[in-house]
Design a protein around this motif. Structure first.
Motif, PDB file in Angstrom:
ATOM      1  N   GLU A 458      48.076   8.264 -39.453  1.00 30.74           N
ATOM      2  CA  GLU A 458      48.780   7.073 -39.017  1.00 30.74           C
ATOM      3  C   GLU A 458      49.366   6.308 -40.206  1.00 30.74           C
ATOM      4  O   GLU A 458      48.925   6.468 -41.345  1.00 30.74           O
ATOM      5  N   ALA A 462      48.619   0.756 -39.126  1.00 33.79           N
ATOM      6  CA  ALA A 462      47.891   1.206 -37.941  1.00 33.79           C
ATOM      7  C   ALA A 462      46.458   1.583 -38.299  1.00 33.79           C
ATOM      8  O   ALA A 462      45.527   1.356 -37.511  1.00 33.79           O
ATOM      9  N   ARG A 463      46.249   2.170 -39.472  1.00 32.22           N
ATOM     10  CA  ARG A 463      44.898   2.573 -39.873  1.00 32.22           C
ATOM     11  C   ARG A 463      44.022   1.349 -40.122  1.00 32.22           C
ATOM     12  O   ARG A 463      42.871   1.301 -39.684  1.00 32.22           O
ATOM     13  N   THR A 464      44.548   0.394 -40.858  1.00 30.62           N
ATOM     14  CA  THR A 464      43.737  -0.798 -41.150  1.00 30.62           C
ATOM     15  C   THR A 464      43.451  -1.601 -39.889  1.00 30.62           C
ATOM     16  O   THR A 464      42.402  -2.239 -39.783  1.00 30.62           O
ATOM     17  N   ALA A 465      44.380  -1.558 -38.919  1.00 34.52           N
ATOM     18  CA  ALA A 465      44.183  -2.313 -37.682  1.00 34.52           C
ATOM     19  C   ALA A 465      42.998  -1.790 -36.875  1.00 34.52           C
ATOM     20  O   ALA A 465      42.354  -2.561 -36.142  1.00 34.52           O
ATOM     21  N   ILE A 466      42.684  -0.498 -36.984  1.00 33.61           N
ATOM     22  CA  ILE A 466      41.567   0.065 -36.222  1.00 33.61           C
ATOM     23  C   ILE A 466      40.342   0.300 -37.110  1.00 33.61           C
ATOM     24  O   ILE A 466      39.410   1.000 -36.726  1.00 33.61           O
ATOM     25  N   GLY A 467      40.372  -0.262 -38.315  1.00 31.69           N
ATOM     26  CA  GLY A 467      39.196  -0.198 -39.185  1.00 31.69           C
ATOM     27  C   GLY A 467      39.086   1.036 -40.037  1.00 31.69           C
ATOM     28  O   GLY A 467      38.035   1.285 -40.635  1.00 31.69           O
ATOM     29  N   LYS A 468      40.148   1.816 -40.134  1.00 28.65           N
ATOM     30  CA  LYS A 468      40.130   3.001 -40.994  1.00 28.65           C
ATOM     31  C   LYS A 468      40.544   2.617 -42.409  1.00 28.65           C
ATOM     32  O   LYS A 468      41.215   1.601 -42.624  1.00 28.65           O
ATOM     33  N   ARG A 494      45.022  10.382 -36.135  1.00 32.95           N
ATOM     34  CA  ARG A 494      44.843   9.946 -34.754  1.00 32.95           C
ATOM     35  C   ARG A 494      44.343  11.047 -33.835  1.00 32.95           C
ATOM     36  O   ARG A 494      43.868  10.781 -32.727  1.00 32.95           O
ATOM     37  N   ALA A 568      41.361   9.867 -32.409  1.00 34.89           N
ATOM     38  CA  ALA A 568      41.134   8.811 -33.404  1.00 34.89           C
ATOM     39  C   ALA A 568      40.293   9.267 -34.588  1.00 34.89           C
ATOM     40  O   ALA A 568      40.011   8.470 -35.483  1.00 34.89           O
ATOM     41  N   GLN A 569      39.892  10.550 -34.619  1.00 39.79           N
ATOM     42  CA  GLN A 569      39.074  11.036 -35.732  1.00 39.79           C
ATOM     43  C   GLN A 569      39.770  12.103 -36.565  1.00 39.79           C
ATOM     44  O   GLN A 569      39.418  12.292 -37.729  1.00 39.79           O
TER      45      GLN A 569
END
Length: 728
Positions: A458, A462-468, A494, A568-569
């Protein structure tokens, strides 16, 4: 010349790969003196080699690159991200020039616009005066400053502004394929040869003359702004065996004394040459000869003499000796290897294959003759043939790192183009496989890597928004498993959207709306020709091409490709390939009169079928269900009478299955032969081999059969028609 040209091209490509690797290392780990030197050496060696053949396009461009790198080495030019990018582009352009040489088109400019842009950027860097100038020249720097200036000490140094070079080539230089005149021509491209004298003193009598021996020496006065290292680089390919002495402008009297004493010609004659060429004046020559007569130079090592005369500090001599020792050790190591044309290895493998077949035929004859001594002899022969086979196959085994090493640059460039932060992690680069496979893996892996970066990982927001983590991770891994090599390309993005893939497949008519598919079957749809879930077309993907090419190329290598993904992984694309395409250890079985060969590395065990319940084509083995297929039914072979069936348990990756046959024959060395165009699309068969009695046996495609049995287990059925051999 053709052989020498090919050698130059091969060496240049290897040096460019090393140059790119060093630049990527600098970007990842920060500036490192050894890495910077590696980049400089690569550019310098390419320029020197091209100069020997008068390839002026590559010489002139690489000289500018080398000048910038020289500033980087001495600290007057910072190596920032912009310069790294520029140097990588220069490496790409040099590769284009090398490709032009390989194509015999060196007189044509491959990309004039690109060259002009790069040269302008490099020249601009060379014209910049840095805030911290380099340290002033001192007597301890006889190796020459970038502008060829050396401090003059009154009464101790000569007045000449020119370099003086004494050349005594090795007598064997011609036998080594080198032309002494080519070195002089290349030297002339770096400056102006003011005066040159050819010394024929070593010429023997006519009766003793050898046309392949070099007897000539040269005394040269040379005007140039380059430094000592650049001049030494001209003679890099002959300096180990030749006597090369270089005196910078305004050298000390003691250095000329050492020069005259070290040369084989008479002092008076050398003095005349030095005066005629302008290296010395008459008065300076008188002073040199007077000091030489009054204070003979002791027979000490050159390094000790230079230190005693304050020419260089002791630390410089110690460093030079260390470098010389390292060079000798490196050359000793290089002597352990020899380069061989791939075509010669292929011919050797073919001959070994025929030897294996002939050995099998001898074994058959020995068994029929029932001669004990004959059988023992053929068994000994078979053992030797097997050792020869293994040794020959090992010659073609190379680390997969040859493929992996190009991806750091690819990931760097594509991540910048996409505006994403992506880290590449490479493991298992030393895993070996057949050279022929290495060459064919590049394109499939490139498609997979590009898709993973474009579709899988991503954008940073987008990554930081979902905690990645902000930076995505792309992994390349290789390892051996069950007689195969496994290559994995994994990302932490994703993951694949199962429902979206299925919806697209239904829209295209690839599957029916009510059809039940496992995750594995759904993910395999991305390999269908023209299949794409991208909403927009980019430079990298979205046109529905690429992944179908991956599957075709991998299957052409008798391999399999599968996709594992979790929402998501991330996603992992796993490629399994046989270790070699030439000769394998096989396990020979029979069904009726038909002979089949199973790759021995995939065979786990053999089981008597009669003692097990075989309903629904599933056998319970030690408490675990094992799907199986009868080869008789699969290939529609005629029914036989009462036979005691055996089951061969095979494993590919983590999956197991059984193959029911009539008879177990035993181990067998199989020389793989292609089936030909007529049977190229046949599933379940990967090739054929010739038996010792001349019959043809089919080699089973175990990965495909295991997949089919797994699907049959899920559906509790197995097609009994010949159409079972084609994909549905």
């Amino acid at each position: 010349m053709d052989m020498a040209r090919d050698a130059l091209v091969q060496e240049a490509r290897e040096l460019l790969a090393a140059m790119e690797q060093a630049l990527m290392q600098i970007e990842a780990e920060g500036q490192d003196a050894e890495a910077i030197n590696a980049v400089f050496r690569a550019a310098h060696t390419i320029k020197g080699s091209a100069g020997l053949f008068a390839f002026e396009r590559i010489v002139s461009f690489t000289h500018i690159v080398e000048s910038v790198l020289d500033r980087v080495r001495n600290g007057s030019q910072p190596l920032d991200a912009n310069l790294l990018t520029l140097l990588l582009e220069c490496s790409d352009y040099i590769a284009m020039l090398v490709d032009a040489i390989a194509a015999r088109q060196e007189e044509q400019e491959p990309d004039a616009e690109r060259r002009a842009r790069l040269e302008a950027a490099l020249t601009a860097l060379l014209g910049v005066v840095t805030a911290t100038p380099p340290p002033p020249a001192t007597v301890a720097q006889p190796q020459g400053e970038p502008q060829g200036k050396v401090e003059v000490e009154s009464g101790e140094s000569v007045s000449s502004d020119n370099w003086h070079i004494s050349l005594r080539f090795s007598p064997d230089v011609l036998r080594s394929g080198m032309d002494p005149l080519s070195f002089l021509r290349y030297l002339g491209t770096l400056g102006h040869i003011v005066h040159i004298v050819t010394l024929p003193d070593a010429l023997p009598a006519a009766a003793e003359f050898d046309a392949e021996t070099c007897y000539l020496g040269f005394e040269i006065d040379f005007a140039s702004p380059v430094d000592r290292q650049t001049i030494e680089g001209v003679f890099e390919f002959v300096r180990d065996d030749s006597d090369i002495r270089i005196l910078p402008p305004h050298s000390k009297v003691a250095e000329y004394i050492s020069l005259i004493d070290g040369l084989p010609e008479p002092s008076g004659r050398l003095g005349e040459i030095l005066v005629k060429g302008g290296a010395l004046t008459e008065s300076e020559l008188t002073r040199v000869l007077a000091q030489q007569a009054a204070e003979p130079v002791p027979a000490k090592p050159l390094g000790a003499l230079l230190v005693e005369n304050d020419v260089v500090p002791q630390a410089v001599v110690a460093a030079a000796l260390t470098k010389q020792k390292q060079g000798e050790e490196k050359r000793a190591q290089e002597q352990k290897f020899i380069k061989v044309e791939v075509s010669k290895l292929d011919a050797l493998i073919d001959l070994v294959g025929e030897l294996v077949i002939a050995g099998a035929g001898a074994n058959v004859v020995a068994r029929r003759q029932k001669d004990v001594q004959f059988e023992e002899a053929t068994q000994a022969l078979s053992s030797l043939v097997e050792q020869i086979r293994d040794a020959a196959l090992t010659l073609r085994m190379v680390p997969i790192g040859e493929v992996f090493q190009r991806f750091p640059r690819v990931v760097r460039d594509i991540s910048r183009e996409l505006g994403k932060e992506i880290q590449l992690v490479v493991t298992g680069a030393d895993t070996e496989l057949d050279k022929s496979m290495v060459e064919k893996l590049s394109d499939p892996l490139m498609h997979i890597v590009r898709n993973a970066m474009d579709h899988g990982i991503e954008p940073t927001e987008a990554r930081t928004a979902i905690g990645k983590p902000a930076a995505g991770t792309l992994r390349l891994n290789a390892f051996h498993e069950s007689g195969c090599i496994v290559i994995e390309v994994s990302d932490d993005g994703r993951g694949l959207d199962r429902e979206r893939i299925l919806r697209k497949a239904i829209e295209r008519g690839l599957v029916q709306p009510d059809q039940q598919l496992s995750d594995s079957d759904v993910f395999r749809l991305i390999f269908e020709p023209g299949f794409s879930t991208a909403e927009t077309v980019t430079n990298l993907s979205g046109r529905g091409v690429g992944m179908d090419v991956v599957r075709k190329n991998i299957e052409a290598l008798r391999g399999e490709v599968e996709v594992l993904s979790r929402p998501a992984q991330g996603t992992t694309v796993r490629i399994r390939l046989p270790l070699t395409l030439a000769i394998i250890d096989g396990f020979q079985v029979m069904t009726g009169e038909a002979v089949f060969v199973i790759p021995l590395d995939l065979v786990i065990e053999c089981v008597d079928v009669s003692s097990h319940d075989t309903r629904h084509n599933i056998l319970k083995l030690r408490g675990e269900p094992l799907p199986f297929v009868r080869l008789r039914e699969l290939f529609e072979l005629p029914e036989a009478g009462e036979v005691r069936e055996s089951l061969v348990v095979v494993q590919y990756g983590q999956q197991r299955a059984g193959l029911v046959v009539d008879r177990l024959v035993g181990e067998f060395q199989a020389v793989i032969k292609p089936l030909g165009v007529l049977f190229s699309d046949m599933k379940g068969i990967s090739g054929s081999t010739i038996l010792g009695d001349g019959r043809v046996a089919l080699i089973l495609d175990v990965p495909h059969l295991i997949q089919r049995t797994a699907r049959a287990q899920a559906a509790q059925s197995w097609p009994r028609q010949a159409s079972a051999l084609s994909d549905r």
